[in-house]
Design a protein around this motif. Structure first.
Motif, PDB file in Angstrom:
ATOM      1  N   THR A 263       0.868  -1.179   0.000  1.00 37.49           N
ATOM      2  CA  THR A 263       0.000   0.000   0.000  1.00 37.49           C
ATOM      3  C   THR A 263       0.904   1.227   0.000  1.00 37.49           C
ATOM      4  N   CYS A 264       0.898   1.930  -1.133  1.00 33.91           N
ATOM      5  CA  CYS A 264       1.939   2.936  -1.365  1.00 33.91           C
ATOM      6  C   CYS A 264       1.446   4.362  -1.150  1.00 33.91           C
ATOM      7  N   VAL A 265       2.345   5.193  -0.669  1.00 37.00           N
ATOM      8  CA  VAL A 265       2.199   6.639  -0.804  1.00 37.00           C
ATOM      9  C   VAL A 265       2.935   6.995  -2.089  1.00 37.00           C
ATOM     10  N   MET A 266       2.205   7.559  -3.054  1.00 35.69           N
ATOM     11  CA  MET A 266       2.788   7.846  -4.366  1.00 35.69           C
ATOM     12  C   MET A 266       3.007   9.351  -4.512  1.00 35.69           C
ATOM     13  N   GLN A 267       4.127   9.695  -5.085  1.00 36.46           N
ATOM     14  CA  GLN A 267       4.430  11.105  -5.329  1.00 36.46           C
ATOM     15  C   GLN A 267       4.534  11.330  -6.831  1.00 36.46           C
ATOM     16  N   TYR A 268       3.766  12.282  -7.350  1.00 35.40           N
ATOM     17  CA  TYR A 268       3.833  12.646  -8.770  1.00 35.40           C
ATOM     18  C   TYR A 268       4.456  14.030  -8.877  1.00 35.40           C
ATOM     19  N   ASP A 269       5.578  14.106  -9.603  1.00 33.40           N
ATOM     20  CA  ASP A 269       6.300  15.384  -9.714  1.00 33.40           C
ATOM     21  C   ASP A 269       6.347  15.822 -11.161  1.00 33.40           C
ATOM     22  N   GLY A 270       5.236  16.319 -11.656  1.00 33.97           N
ATOM     23  CA  GLY A 270       5.180  16.698 -13.066  1.00 33.97           C
ATOM     24  C   GLY A 270       5.214  15.488 -13.980  1.00 33.97           C
ATOM     25  N   ALA A 271       4.661  14.373 -13.493  1.00 31.17           N
ATOM     26  CA  ALA A 271       4.645  13.151 -14.301  1.00 31.17           C
ATOM     27  C   ALA A 271       3.779  13.350 -15.540  1.00 31.17           C
ATOM     28  N   GLN A 272       4.201  12.733 -16.649  1.00 38.29           N
ATOM     29  CA  GLN A 272       3.436  12.873 -17.885  1.00 38.29           C
ATOM     30  C   GLN A 272       2.175  12.012 -17.823  1.00 38.29           C
ATOM     31  N   GLY A 273       1.039  12.661 -18.088  1.00 41.75           N
ATOM     32  CA  GLY A 273      -0.226  11.933 -18.032  1.00 41.75           C
ATOM     33  C   GLY A 273      -1.097  12.233 -19.245  1.00 41.75           C
ATOM     34  N   TRP A 274      -2.006  11.309 -19.521  1.00 39.75           N
ATOM     35  CA  TRP A 274      -2.929  11.454 -20.646  1.00 39.75           C
ATOM     36  C   TRP A 274      -4.353  11.550 -20.117  1.00 39.75           C
ATOM     37  N   LEU A 275      -5.086  12.515 -20.586  1.00 44.62           N
ATOM     38  CA  LEU A 275      -6.472  12.692 -20.150  1.00 44.62           C
ATOM     39  C   LEU A 275      -7.324  11.509 -20.606  1.00 44.62           C
ATOM     40  N   ILE A 276      -8.107  10.965 -19.667  1.00 39.66           N
ATOM     41  CA  ILE A 276      -9.042   9.887 -20.002  1.00 39.66           C
ATOM     42  C   ILE A 276     -10.449  10.456 -19.889  1.00 39.66           C
ATOM     43  N   GLY A 277     -11.197  10.378 -20.970  1.00 39.94           N
ATOM     44  CA  GLY A 277     -12.526  10.969 -20.978  1.00 39.94           C
ATOM     45  C   GLY A 277     -12.416  12.487 -21.073  1.00 39.94           C
ATOM     46  N   GLU A 278     -13.483  13.169 -20.666  1.00 40.52           N
ATOM     47  CA  GLU A 278     -13.510  14.622 -20.817  1.00 40.52           C
ATOM     48  C   GLU A 278     -12.924  15.336 -19.615  1.00 40.52           C
ATOM     49  N   GLU A 279     -12.508  16.576 -19.858  1.00 42.39           N
ATOM     50  CA  GLU A 279     -12.044  17.424 -18.757  1.00 42.39           C
ATOM     51  C   GLU A 279     -13.168  17.587 -17.736  1.00 42.39           C
ATOM     52  N   ASN A 280     -12.799  17.546 -16.470  1.00 42.83           N
ATOM     53  CA  ASN A 280     -13.738  17.756 -15.353  1.00 42.83           C
ATOM     54  C   ASN A 280     -14.836  16.691 -15.230  1.00 42.83           C
ATOM     55  N   LYS A 281     -14.675  15.613 -15.991  1.00 42.35           N
ATOM     56  CA  LYS A 281     -15.650  14.518 -15.889  1.00 42.35           C
ATOM     57  C   LYS A 281     -14.968  13.265 -15.332  1.00 42.35           C
ATOM     58  N   GLY A 282     -13.933  13.487 -14.568  1.00 47.16           N
ATOM     59  CA  GLY A 282     -13.142  12.353 -14.076  1.00 47.16           C
ATOM     60  C   GLY A 282     -13.899  11.452 -13.119  1.00 47.16           C
ATOM     61  N   MET A 283     -14.793  12.058 -12.342  1.00 48.01           N
ATOM     62  CA  MET A 283     -15.520  11.248 -11.357  1.00 48.01           C
ATOM     63  C   MET A 283     -16.370  10.190 -12.043  1.00 48.01           C
ATOM     64  N   ALA A 284     -17.030  10.602 -13.131  1.00 45.43           N
ATOM     65  CA  ALA A 284     -17.892   9.655 -13.857  1.00 45.43           C
ATOM     66  C   ALA A 284     -17.058   8.487 -14.375  1.00 45.43           C
ATOM     67  N   ALA A 285     -15.887   8.804 -14.921  1.00 45.90           N
ATOM     68  CA  ALA A 285     -15.017   7.752 -15.449  1.00 45.90           C
ATOM     69  C   ALA A 285     -14.528   6.853 -14.309  1.00 45.90           C
ATOM     70  N   MET A 286     -14.174   7.495 -13.214  1.00 46.53           N
ATOM     71  CA  MET A 286     -13.668   6.730 -12.079  1.00 46.53           C
ATOM     72  C   MET A 286     -14.750   5.818 -11.517  1.00 46.53           C
TER      73      MET A 286
END
Lengths: 558, 558
Positions: A263-286
Motif C-alpha cells: 500500500t503505497c504513498v505515491m508522489q507525482y512530480d510533473g509526471a506525464q499523463g494522458w487525459l481519459i474521458g472529458e475534462e472535469n468529468k473524471g468522477m464519472a469515469a472513475m
C-alpha cells in the motif's frame, strides 16, 4: 490449511439461484457456453489450490518492502501472478478487440472469489487491473486503448487507481493533485496520493496509474476533477516500456493485514499523463472503475468467508476435545452443538454472500446487453453486495478464530490472518457507511422503484416466511422515503443489513427447492435463526437520525 | 492516543446503578469508605494515564522475547509493573492478615478496568496474580499463605495459572501432567503446559505457578485432578527466592495480539510442588481462581471497549472530511449521522458493559458477607459478564477501526492493536461458548431460580419497554428449562447475549432516572436500537439444537 475450490457451489448458484442462463442466452455473451465456463472455473480452481493458496502465509510473514525506491514483493508472488496472467484471468471480461475474452463479469467474479480465498493480498492486484481495463474501454481514446488494453489484458502491465489524498478520503472532491497541460496535448501531474494498492511492485514490466487530478481553474469539488493515465514507464514508439516517468513511491504502510499487498504513498512530480474521458468529468469515469471494484471488494469478503469456513471445519473435524455430548459422535469438537451452530451459520452465510455477489454480477452482465431493469437492479445491489460481502467476511473470519479456540489467536494457524486481511474490505472502495448512504440516498432517488421491484420479486417467489419479512422491508423502505436524506443516513447501515438478510433468505429458500438435504438444512438455519435479525435491524433503520444529534462533542467526551 | 481515566463514569455506576453502598454498609468492608475508594480510583486513573498508557504501543511493537531461557519483557513494562505494585493495586482485595487491603473486589474491578484500557498486555499480569491470591487464601495451608501471600500482595512475586495442555483445552479433565509424592511431603511435577500467560518474565524476583496435575492412580477426568503450587525459585529458609526449580520455558507463542504479554509453553521436569487444598479436589480450588478471572477477563473487554471509544471519538473530532450535512456543524466527521451512530452506540455499550461488570463485582462482594441470594446472582452473572464484556470489546474495537476509515488499518494509529489485543478475551478463561453452556446448563440447574430472580428485579424496576423484553426473556428461559442440556446448548450463546441486552437496557433505564441529558440520550439509543436485537437472539435461542445435527461432517464439507 488446504484450500478446496468450491466450483460445484459456484455452479449451483449460477444454475439454480441467479439465472446465469439469461446471460448465456444474450448474443453479447454467446461465447459463454456452459462448457467454456466450466473449463475456466475448473482451471481457476486448480491454479488457486495448487499455485496460489501456498503463497498466502508467505505474503503475511514477508511483507512487500520498499528497497531503493522499488517495491520487492513477497516470496513466490511473482510466480503466482504469472500463473494468473498466463491463464488469462485478467482478460476474462475484456473486450475481444483488445485481447479480452469477452466473457461475462459473472465468470470473472467467480474466478476472483477463488483467487481471493487462496491469497487475498495477491488477488487485489488483478482486481485493480480488471477495473482499469473496464474504465479504459469506456472512456479512453482509441490510441490509448490500442496501446494499453492488450498489455493489461495479458497482465504484462498492471493497473492502479489513485484517488485518496491525506485530506481527501471519503470526500474525494477535496483532492488537490494538479494537472497542467503540456504543449504536446499531455499533462504534467503533480501531487501526493495515499493508500495506493499495488502502486509499485516487481511483477510486471510496467504499471499504469489512473490518477484523479485538477486542471488549472477547474471548478471546486467533484465537478472539477479529471482522470489521467500516468504510466510508470512511458511507452516508446513500439509500445514497450521506455523512460521512467516522474513519479515515485514515498513509503509503504504498515497495515493490520494484506501484508503481501504493498500500500503505497505515491508522489507525482510533473509526471506525464494522458487525459481519459472529458475534462472535469473524471468522477464519472472513475465510477466505472469503482462500481466494478465494489463488487470485487464484496467478493473479497466472500473469499475470506469461504476460506475461513473451510479452515474452521477442517480444524473442528480434527480437534478431539471433551466427552462427546451425543451418541455415536466423532469424538471431535464437531459433536458440540455450539461448534455446529457456528459452522452451519458460516456455511449459510457463505452461500448467501456468494449468491448475492453472483446475482449482482449477472445483473451487470444483463445491463450490458441493454436491459434497463437489470441496470437499476445492479445499481441497487452494488452497495448491498459490497457491504454484506465484506461484513460477512469479517464476521466469519472472527467465527473461524472462535472455532479454533486458543489456536485461533496463534498466528501459525492462519485463522487470525484471515481476520486481519479482510478487515480493510469494509473500508476501501467506499466505507460500508458510505455504501449504506448510497443505498438510502442515491439508490432511492428513483422513489424506490428499483428497491420495490426487488421486493416484488422476493414476494413473488411465494415463500411465506421470506415474504412476511419482505413486506416489513417494503414498509421500512416506504418510511425511509418520507425522511430527509440525513435522517435516512442515521439508519442506513442497519437498513442495508436488513435488506441483505431478506435477500439472503430469498436465495436460501430458492436453494431449498432443489431438494438437496444440505441446502434445505442451511435454508432452515437461515430462515429460523438469521432472518429474524432483520426485524431488529429494521427497528434501528426506522429510528433514522432520531436523537443522534442531541449530544455535543463535549457530551460524548464527558 | 491520550487515555483519560473514566473515574466519574465508574463512580456514577457505583452510586446509581449497582448499589455499591450495600457493600460499604457491610462490616466486612467497613474500611471501604467513599473517601478511600475515591482516592484509590483517582490515583489509579492518574497512574494509568501517565505511566501505563504510554507503554501500550511499545508492548505491541517490541514483544516479550525468550533469550537463553529467560523472558525479556517489552520496553518500560518493568517500570509500569512497579508502579502498579507500589501503588498496592495487587493487594486491594487481599486479606489484611497477609498484607492485603481487604477492600471489595468492586474496587479491584474498577482499577483493573483502567489498567486494561491503558495497557491490556501488562494488565494481564496483575490479573493472574490477583486470582492466585484469592485461590491461596481459600485453599492453601497456613504455612503456604504466610510464605507466599505477602510477596504476592506487594507484587514482589507474581502468579500464573497452568491448566491447558496440548490435548486438554476446554476439556481440562484430559490433562496428563503428573505429580509424584516426594518423601518430604512435597510433589514432583512433570509435564507440559501451554498458553501460560506471563509464565516467565523479568519484572519480579520470583514467579509462582499454580499447576493442575494428576497424582498416581488418580481417578480419570476432572475428579482426579489436584492443584499444586510450583515456584520458579524455591524459597529459602528466610523466604527469599532460593535455588531454581526444575521448570523451564520451552517457547513463546506468536499471537494476533497482546504481544507485550508472554504466552509460554512451560515444561515441568520433576519440579518441586506443594499441594494446595485436598488431593483430587484441584478443580474446585482452580475454579475459585477462574471465577474471579472470568470477571477479570470480562473487564478486559470493557477496558478495550472504553479505550477504543475514546480513541475513535478523538479521531472523529479532529478528522475534517466532506461537506457538513448539518447546519452549524463542526466540519469534522462527527457531523455525519453514521459516524454519530457508531460513536453513540459505542458509548452506550461501554456503559452497559461497565455496569454489568460492577454489578457482578458487587454481587461477589455481598456474597462474601454471607448473602446467599447475592452468591446465586453472582454465579448467574459471571458467564454473562465475561461474554458480553469480551464481545463488546471485540465489537467496539472493530467499530473504532471503522470510524477511523483507512487510518483504522494502519498500525501506527493503535486502533487495530485494540482489535488484535482484545480478540483472545472471548477465548481464554473458558471460551464464550463454554460460558454460554455454563449459563444454560449449570446455572439453570436451580430450576431457573436465580435467573427468574434477576428477571423479577428487572421487571420490578417498572420500565415498560424493558419489562416487556424481560417477560419474553422469562418465557424463553422457561422454554429452555423444558429442553435437554444439549438442546439448550444449541441456542446458548444467543440466549446469553439476549440476557445481556435486557440487563443492559435495565442499567440504562436506571441511569436515565438520574435526569442527566447524556445518560438519557444513551438510554434512548439502547432501548430503541439495541434492545430490539434481543428478540432475534431469543428466536435463535428457542431453536435450541434443532437441525444442528442433521448434517454430517461430509455434508458440511461438500
Amino acid at each position: 490449511m488446504t484450500y478446496r475450490a468450491p466450483v460445484s457451489d459456484i455452479t449451483f448458484c449460477l444454475d439454480h439461484i441467479v439465472g446465469f442462463d439469461r446471460v448465456q442466452a444474450a448474443s453479447t455473451f454467446e461465447e459463454a457456453t456452459t462448457d467454456v465456463v466450466q473449463a475456466i472455473l475448473t482451471e481457476a480452481g486448480r491454479i488457486c489450490e495448487e499455485v496460489i493458496a501456498p503463497l498466502n502465509r508467505a505474503g503475511d510473514l514477508h511483507p512487500a518492502r520498499l528497497e531503493n525506491g522499488v517495491v520487492r514483493t513477497s516470496p513466490g508472488f511473482a510466480e503466482g501472478y504469472k500463473a494468473i496472467a498466463e491463464a488469462g484471468f485478467l482478460a476474462i471480461s475484456g473486450d475481444p478487440e483488445y485481447g479480452g475474452m469477452g466473457l461475462p463479469l459473472t465468470v470473472t467474479t467467480a474466478v476472483n472469489e477463488m483467487i481471493g480465498s487462496a491469497c487475498l493480498s495477491l488477488e487485489l492486484n488483478p482486481l485493480m487491473t480488471q477495473g482499469q481495463i473496464e474504465a479504459l474501454e469506456h472512456h479512453a481514446s482509441d490510441a490509448i486503448k490500442d496501446l494499453y488494453l492488450p498489455k493489461l489484458n495479458t497482465g504484462e502491465w498492471s493497473g492502479t487507481m489513485n484517488l485518496t489524498e491525506p485530506q481527501a478520503g471519503s470526500d474525494v472532491g477535496a483532492l488537490t493533485t494538479k494537472a497542467v497541460p503540456n504543449e504536446d496535448g499531455t499533462y504534467a501531474i503533480s501531487g501526493q496520493k495515499i493508500y495506493i494498492s499495488w502502486g509499485d511492485h516487481d511483477m510486471t514490466e510496467n504499471i499504469v496509474h489512473l490518477v484523479l487530478a485538477r486542471l488549472p481553474d477547474a471548478p471546486k469539488g467533484t465537478k472539477g476533477i479529471s482522470l489521467f493515465l500516468v504510466p510508470k514507464k512511458i511507452p516508446d514508439e513500439k509500445g514497450n516500456p521506455g523512460v521512467a516517468n516522474s513519479l515515485s513511491v514515498v513509503s509503504l504502510e504498515h497495515k493490520l493485514g494484506l501484508h503481501g499487498s504493498p500500500t503505497c504513498v505515491m508522489q507525482y512530480d510533473g509526471a506525464q499523463g494522458w487525459l481519459i474521458g472529458e475534462e472535469n468529468k473524471g468522477m464519472a469515469a472513475m465510477f466505472t472503475m469503482m462500481n466494478n471494484a465494489r463488487l470485487g471488494v464484496g467478493v473479497q469478503g466472500l473469499s475470506i468467508a469461504e476460506a475461513a469456513y473451510q479452515q474452521a471445519l477442517e480444524f473442528a473435524q480434527e480437534r478431539k476435545q471433551g466427552r462427546s455430548p451425543v451418541e455415536n459422535g466423532t469424538g471431535t469438537i464437531l459433536d458440540h452443538a455450539d461448534v455446529r451452530r457456528m459452522l452451519i451459520e458460516m456455511k449459510a452465510e457463505v452461500f448467501a454472500a456468494r449468491a448475492m455477489a453472483l446475482d449482482l454480477a449477472v445483473s451487470l452482465d444483463l445491463a450490458k446487453t441493454g436491459d434497463a431493469a437489470a441496470k437499476a437492479r445492479a445499481a441497487l445491489l452494488t452497495p448491498i453486495a459490497k457491504t454484506y460481502g465484506t461484513e460477512t467476511g469479517i464476521k466469519l473470519a472472527n467465527m473461524g478464530i472462535q472455532v479454533h479456540g486458543g489456536m485461533g489467536v496463534i498466528e501459525e494457524t492462519g485463522a487470525a490472518q484471515f481476520a486481519r486481511d479482510v478487515r480493510v474490505t469494509a473500508i476501501y472502495e467506499g466505507t460500508n457507511g458510505i455504501q449504506a448512504m448510497d443505498l438510502v440516498g442515491r439508490k432511492l432517488m428513483d422513489g424506490g422503484t428499483a428497491a420495490f421491484a426487488l421486493i416484488d420479486e422476493i414476494e413473488a417467489a411465494g415463500h411465506d416466511t421470506v415474504s412476511a419479512m419482505a413486506q416489513e422491508l417494503r414498509r421500512t423502505t416506504e418510511h425511509l422515503l418520507t425522511l430527509e436524506p440525513n435522517d435516512r443516513f442515521g439508519g442506513a447501515v442497519p437498513y442495508l443489513m436488513a435488506f441483505a438478510r431478506v435477500l439472503g433468505a430469498h436465495y436460501h429458500a430458492k436453494a431449498a427447492e432443489s431438494g438437496d438435504k444440505t441446502r434445505q438444512a442451511l435454508a432452515q438455519y437461515h430462515l429460523t435463526r438469521l432472518l429474524p435479525e432483520a426485524q431488529g435491524l429494521m427497528a434501528q433503520a426506522r429510528c433514522g437520525a432520531e436523537g443522534l444529534y442531541d449530544l455535543s462533542a463535549d457530551d460524548l467526551a464527558a
